[in-house]
Design a protein around this motif. Structure first.
Motif, PDB file in Angstrom:
ATOM      1  N   VAL A  98       0.847  -1.242  -0.039  1.00  0.00           N
ATOM      2  CA  VAL A  98      -0.091  -0.157  -0.055  1.00  0.00           C
ATOM      3  C   VAL A  98       0.792   1.334  -0.113  1.00  0.00           C
ATOM      4  CG1 VAL A  98      -1.543   1.206   1.118  1.00  0.00           C
ATOM      5  CG2 VAL A  98      -1.933  -1.202   1.158  1.00  0.00           C
ATOM      6  N   SER A  99       1.851   1.276   0.990  1.00  0.00           N
ATOM      7  CA  SER A  99       2.609   2.495   0.798  1.00  0.00           C
ATOM      8  C   SER A  99       3.531   2.709  -0.349  1.00  0.00           C
ATOM      9  CB  SER A  99       3.634   2.478   2.107  1.00  0.00           C
ATOM     10  OG  SER A  99       4.493   1.406   2.003  1.00  0.00           O
ATOM     11  N   SER A 100       3.826   1.789  -1.114  1.00  0.00           N
ATOM     12  CA  SER A 100       4.436   2.080  -2.323  1.00  0.00           C
ATOM     13  C   SER A 100       3.567   2.240  -3.533  1.00  0.00           C
ATOM     14  CB  SER A 100       5.094   0.447  -2.658  1.00  0.00           C
ATOM     15  OG  SER A 100       6.102   0.222  -1.766  1.00  0.00           O
ATOM     16  N   GLY A 101       2.196   2.378  -3.226  1.00  0.00           N
ATOM     17  CA  GLY A 101       1.276   2.785  -4.234  1.00  0.00           C
ATOM     18  C   GLY A 101       0.899   1.769  -5.301  1.00  0.00           C
ATOM     19  N   LEU A 102       1.315   0.307  -4.739  1.00  0.00           N
ATOM     20  CA  LEU A 102       1.055  -0.770  -5.767  1.00  0.00           C
ATOM     21  C   LEU A 102      -0.573  -1.104  -5.328  1.00  0.00           C
ATOM     22  CD1 LEU A 102       4.146  -2.560  -5.131  1.00  0.00           C
ATOM     23  CD2 LEU A 102       3.525  -1.367  -7.370  1.00  0.00           C
ATOM     24  N   SER A 103      -1.192  -1.862  -6.260  1.00  0.00           N
ATOM     25  CA  SER A 103      -2.785  -2.368  -5.995  1.00  0.00           C
ATOM     26  C   SER A 103      -2.561  -3.669  -5.030  1.00  0.00           C
ATOM     27  CB  SER A 103      -3.323  -2.707  -7.388  1.00  0.00           C
ATOM     28  OG  SER A 103      -3.455  -1.645  -7.965  1.00  0.00           O
ATOM     29  N   LEU A 104      -3.546  -3.709  -4.086  1.00  0.00           N
ATOM     30  CA  LEU A 104      -3.641  -4.762  -3.059  1.00  0.00           C
ATOM     31  C   LEU A 104      -4.697  -5.744  -3.360  1.00  0.00           C
ATOM     32  CD1 LEU A 104      -2.539  -5.579  -0.198  1.00  0.00           C
ATOM     33  CD2 LEU A 104      -4.239  -4.239   0.788  1.00  0.00           C
ATOM     34  N   GLY A 105      -4.387  -6.912  -3.407  1.00  0.00           N
ATOM     35  CA  GLY A 105      -5.335  -7.759  -3.539  1.00  0.00           C
ATOM     36  C   GLY A 105      -5.227  -9.025  -2.224  1.00  0.00           C
TER      37      GLY A 105
END
Ligand SMILES: O=C(CO)[C@H](O)[C@H](O)COP(=O)(O)O
Length: 281
Positions: A98-105
């Motif tokens: 989340v803190s790297s701006g990537l999408s979480l699943g």
């Protein structure tokens, strides 16, 4: 997973969420210790070889090497990452994603993962490994098993002939809380691990509680038993109350170990061992 909050303006971003980070590592190589540098070399090399442009679902493991995995994935750029989803093995990796701006699943949405990259406490010559030093091994094993390719990343200290050589704490075993005393007794009396103990928290009174609400037992075994990790894993797993055992047998496709001299040793599941010059930028 923490619930996301959705207001009239749309979803509220996680407080630490940012846009995808720039290409260059935020950590200058000169600031890293030898051990940190070797973790970074292993992670970067593994990402370069196994996080391929067409991969869409990527599992992110736990531990101190994994931030370098995420760092390198982010460096592939916003375009490469925009259609990807990243599955965490626990609180730490969820925060990293989340803190790297990537999408979480999550793995219940994506039960087939293209590649999972994870750290290890120790890895033997056959790529069996001990995991669970960070008490995340249940989710880690699910993501390893869900992955088409499972890759280990670690520094040189984890590269051993037999499990238990340097990592003396024992095999991490996640247990349901009400069964812990019974499982401890089984380990002491039946499975020859007299020093098995309940893992206690450091800055909290009482035991470590996993991301799944369970306890962890650390069970050291003699080296002879550790030479047959699948056998001891199966015996532990048969004890009622055990949720998962931190022995991962015959799961990894390759293990990447960063070395002190700046090279990376790659051990493959077919027995091949390579020394490669690591990625420096
Ligand atoms: O299995 C794990 C957590 O459950 C970690 O991957 C393992 O403990 C290695 O961590 P580190 O890289 O910090 O030594």
């Amino acid at each position: 997973m923490a619930p996301s909050t959705t207001g009239a303006q749309g979803p509220t971003p996680h407080p630490s969420s940012t846009r995808l980070k720039p290409l260059k590592s935020p950590i200058s190589p000169g600031e890293l210790s030898v051990i940190e540098k070797s973790k970074q070399l292993a992670a970067w090399t593994a990402v370069d070889e196994h996080v391929l442009p067409d991969y869409r679902v990527i599992g992110i493991g736990s531990g101190s090497t994994v931030p370098y995995v995420v760092e390198r994935i982010v460096s592939q750029g916003a375009e490469a990452n925009k259609d990807r989803v990243f599955i965490p093995t626990g609180f730490q990796s969820k925060e990293l994603i989340v803190s790297s701006g990537l999408s979480l699943g999550d793995v219940d949405q994506y039960p087939t993962i293209d590649v999972t990259l994870d750290g290890a406490d120790e890895v033997d010559t056959q790529l069996n490994c001990i995991k669970g030093g960070g008490a995340c091994h249940l989710r880690e094993k699910v993501l390893a098993e869900a992955a088409t390719t499972f890759i280990l990343v670690a520094d040189y200290r984890k590269n051993v002939e037999y499990l238990g050589t340097n990592f003396k704490a024992g095999v991490p075993i996640e247990v349901v809380p009400f069964a812990y005393a019974k499982v401890l007794q089984n380990l002491h009396q039946v499975l020859d691990s007299p020093k098995a103990t309940l893992r206690m928290a450091v800055a909290k009174a009482g035991p470590v509680v996993t991301d799944n609400g369970n306890f962890v037992i650390d069970a050291p075994f003699d080296i002879d038993k550790m030479k047959e990790p699948y056998t001891i894993m199966a015996q532990i797993k048969m004890l009622t109350g055990v949720v998962e055992v931190g022995l991962f047998c015959h799961m990894a496709r390759a293990a990447y170990f960063g070395n002190q001299d700046g090279s990376v040793t790659v051990k493959w599941n077919d027995g091949k061992v390579q020394e490669v010059q690591a990625t420096q930028s």
